[in-house]
Design an enzyme around this catalytic site. Structure first.
Site, PDB file in Angstrom:
ATOM      1  N   PRO A   1      -0.200  -2.145   8.516  1.00  0.00           N
ATOM      2  CG  PRO A   1       1.185  -3.551   7.247  1.00  0.00           C
ATOM      3  CD  PRO A   1      -0.211  -2.975   7.296  1.00  0.00           C
TER       4      PRO A   1
ATOM      5  CB  SER B   1      -0.859   0.063   1.259  1.00  0.00           C
ATOM      6  OG  SER B   1      -1.870  -0.850   1.215  1.00  0.00           O
TER       7      SER B   1
ATOM      8  CE  LYS C   1      -9.502   1.473   1.312  1.00  0.00           C
ATOM      9  NZ  LYS C   1      -8.127   1.319   0.840  1.00  0.00           N
TER      10      LYS C   1
ATOM     11  CG  ASP D   1      -4.894  -0.052  12.245  1.00  0.00           C
ATOM     12  OD1 ASP D   1      -5.401  -1.055  12.770  1.00  0.00           O
ATOM     13  OD2 ASP D   1      -4.935   0.183  11.028  1.00  0.00           O
TER      14      ASP D   1
ATOM     15  N   GLY E   1       2.409   1.104   5.789  1.00  0.00           N
ATOM     16  CA  GLY E   1       2.901   1.519   4.458  1.00  0.00           C
ATOM     17  C   GLY E   1       2.806   3.025   4.237  1.00  0.00           C
TER      18      GLY E   1
HETATM   19  C1  LIG Z   1      -5.949  -1.157   4.066  1.00  0.00           C
HETATM   20  S1  LIG Z   1      -5.384  -1.269   5.675  1.00  0.00           S
HETATM   21  C2  LIG Z   1      -4.276   0.052   5.823  1.00  0.00           C
HETATM   22  C3  LIG Z   1      -2.943  -0.206   5.220  1.00  0.00           C
HETATM   23  C4  LIG Z   1      -1.966   0.891   5.493  1.00  0.00           C
HETATM   24  N1  LIG Z   1      -2.337   2.144   4.843  1.00  0.00           N
HETATM   25  C5  LIG Z   1      -0.585   0.512   5.008  1.00  0.00           C
HETATM   26  O1  LIG Z   1      -0.117   1.144   4.062  1.00  0.00           O
HETATM   27  O2  LIG Z   1       0.027  -0.391   5.578  1.00  0.00           O
HETATM   28  C6  LIG Z   1      -6.742  -0.702   6.576  1.00  0.00           C
HETATM   29  C7  LIG Z   1      -6.497  -0.565   8.070  1.00  0.00           C
HETATM   30  O3  LIG Z   1      -7.557   0.199   8.619  1.00  0.00           O
HETATM   31  C8  LIG Z   1      -7.760  -0.260   9.924  1.00  0.00           C
HETATM   32  N2  LIG Z   1      -9.085   0.197  10.358  1.00  0.00           N
HETATM   33  C9  LIG Z   1     -10.285  -0.115   9.835  1.00  0.00           C
HETATM   34  N3  LIG Z   1     -11.248   0.540  10.502  1.00  0.00           N
HETATM   35  C10 LIG Z   1     -10.635   1.277  11.461  1.00  0.00           C
HETATM   36  C11 LIG Z   1     -11.099   2.174  12.450  1.00  0.00           C
HETATM   37  N4  LIG Z   1     -12.388   2.445  12.622  1.00  0.00           N
HETATM   38  N5  LIG Z   1     -10.176   2.779  13.239  1.00  0.00           N
HETATM   39  C12 LIG Z   1      -8.855   2.542  13.088  1.00  0.00           C
HETATM   40  N6  LIG Z   1      -8.375   1.689  12.154  1.00  0.00           N
HETATM   41  C13 LIG Z   1      -9.247   1.069  11.361  1.00  0.00           C
HETATM   42  C14 LIG Z   1      -7.600  -1.762   9.836  1.00  0.00           C
HETATM   43  O4  LIG Z   1      -7.257  -2.300  11.103  1.00  0.00           O
HETATM   44  C15 LIG Z   1      -6.469  -1.893   8.824  1.00  0.00           C
HETATM   45  O5  LIG Z   1      -5.235  -2.046   9.469  1.00  0.00           O
END
Ligand SMILES: C[S@@+](CC[C@H](N)C(=O)[O-])C[C@H]1O[C@@H](n2cnc3c(N)ncnc32)[C@H](O)[C@@H]1O
Length: 350
Positions: free
Chosen positions: A216, A182, A300, A234, A218
């Site tokens: 994680p 990502s 999304k 997160d 990115g």
């Molecule tokens: C697509 S991943 C993010 C990847 C990140 N941008 C990266 O580059 O590694 C989406 C993240 O959003 C988090 N997430 C989803 N809903 C959330 C919320 N309400 N509050 C905090 N984190 C949330 C999930 O735990 C997940 O780790």
């Protein structure tokens, strides 16, 4: 009647078509689209007198789902393998180009032509030069949109209203220490939305950033790499390598409830998987409350009518910001590293 080719990600042809029809009719230009599922481009035919031109009315930058475009000059099929150059030269006589781009649809079969396109560029450029069709001062770029080495569409784009990138695609190298793929989405967003001349100001070391849905890491990685201090929100774990930099504070909180303690955040970035309208509302809230100056976020789009959905969400956000008296630059693009999502920028203009 004139025809245009617009490049998009395979599977997004209907969105690309709906968008160009909408934008063209907004500009008083009418036409219709031809496309096939997964061909990664759309053909738009203007049913206007031939002097009407999309390029004068619409900026490529305003289109979310189109990466590149050109106006069709000729369609060549069944060319002889022993002489492809003559029919190309004959088709473009009378034009002048500052540059030449040999391109192809972003599909598996399209990619098979990449090697040939590379090899063919030099002899074709030489032939164009010999026929005085290349002039560095000219305003148009010549595109060869190739389906095979003997079938292609020739066209021209306006130099200052087209992508300078081949196929409209920014290729980026995945950093060996990047915590997730990502990361390339945010790196591409920086390139796309922020002019290089403004990086020293808008992406400078020492700025504070908040990353909602950070794990994680990115996106946090990109901010850390620029020397920023990042609050990563997160419940999931962040990469150890990022935590060891000392530039990241990890808060295991809900991104929709998190509030910054001080008003010193410049960047808000958000990659949470949620309904687009909910994410956009959250971004608007941050801007209206003065919690950040700029936001980059993903919307999304798992639904069918992606263009219509995005338009509604962005129009609502624009209206809310306007009512709150917040002047904002609003941009959106389906970037190369985006899949079922688009990337947006909201930037407060002071
Ligand atoms: C697509 S991943 C993010 C990847 C990140 N941008 C990266 O580059 O590694 C989406 C993240 O959003 C988090 N997430 C989803 N809903 C959330 C919320 N309400 N509050 C905090 N984190 C949330 C999930 O735990 C997940 O780790």
């Amino acid at each position: 009647m004139s025809q245009y080719i617009l490049y998009c990600r395979a599977g997004f042809e209907n969105d690309c078509a709906a968008e160009i029809q909408y934008k063209a009719s907004e500009a008083g230009l009418y036409g219709f689209c031809r496309t096939q599922p997964n061909q990664a481009y759309v053909e738009f035919e203007l049913t206007q007198p031939s002097d009407a031109c999309l390029f004068n009315q619409i900026k490529l930058d305003e289109l979310i789902f189109s990466r590149q475009w050109f106006k069709v000059i000729a369609k060549l099929e069944g060319m002889s393998e022993s002489d492809r150059i003559t029919p190309i030269i004959e088709s473009v006589l009378g034009h002048e180009f500052c540059e030449l781009k040999l391109e192809y649809p972003d599909t598996n079969s399209g990619k098979e032509i990449a090697g040939f396109a590379k090899k063919f560029t030099v002899p074709l450029r030489q032939a164009l030069k010999k026929n005085l069709l290349i002039n560095e001062q000219a305003n148009h770029v010549l595109h060869l949109f190739m389906f095979s080495s003997t079938q292609m569409i020739l066209g021209k784009s306006l130099k200052n209203n087209a992508s300078e990138l081949l196929n409209g695609i920014r290729r980026l190298k995945f950093p060996a220490d990047g915590p997730s793929r990502s990361t390339l989405k945010l790196e591409e967003a920086f390139h796309h939305f922020i002019p290089k001349s403004e990086w020293d100001d808008r992406l400078r070391p020492g700025l504070n950033a908040v990353d909602l849905g950070a794990a994680p890491g990115g996106w946090t990685y990109q901010l850390v790499r620029k020397g920023m201090m990042v609050s990563a929100i997160d419940n999931g774990p962040m990469a150890d390598s990022l935590m060891e930099t000392g530039q990241v504070k990890h808060f295991k909180e809900d991104g929709f409830k998190y509030q910054p303690k001080k008003h010193n955040v410049y960047w808000l970035v958000c990659d949470m998987v949620e309904k687009p309208s909910r994410v956009a509302k959250l971004m608007v809230k941050w801007l209206i409350n003065g919690w950040c100056e700029e936001a980059i976020f993903n919307l999304k789009l798992p639904m069918k009518q992606r263009f219509q959905n995005v338009m509604q969400v962005l129009e609502d956000a624009e209206a809310q910001l306007y009512q709150a008296g917040i002047q904002t630059e609003i941009r959106a693009k389906h970037l190369y590293h985006d899949r079922e999502e688009i990337t947006c920028l909201f930037r407060r203009i002071r």
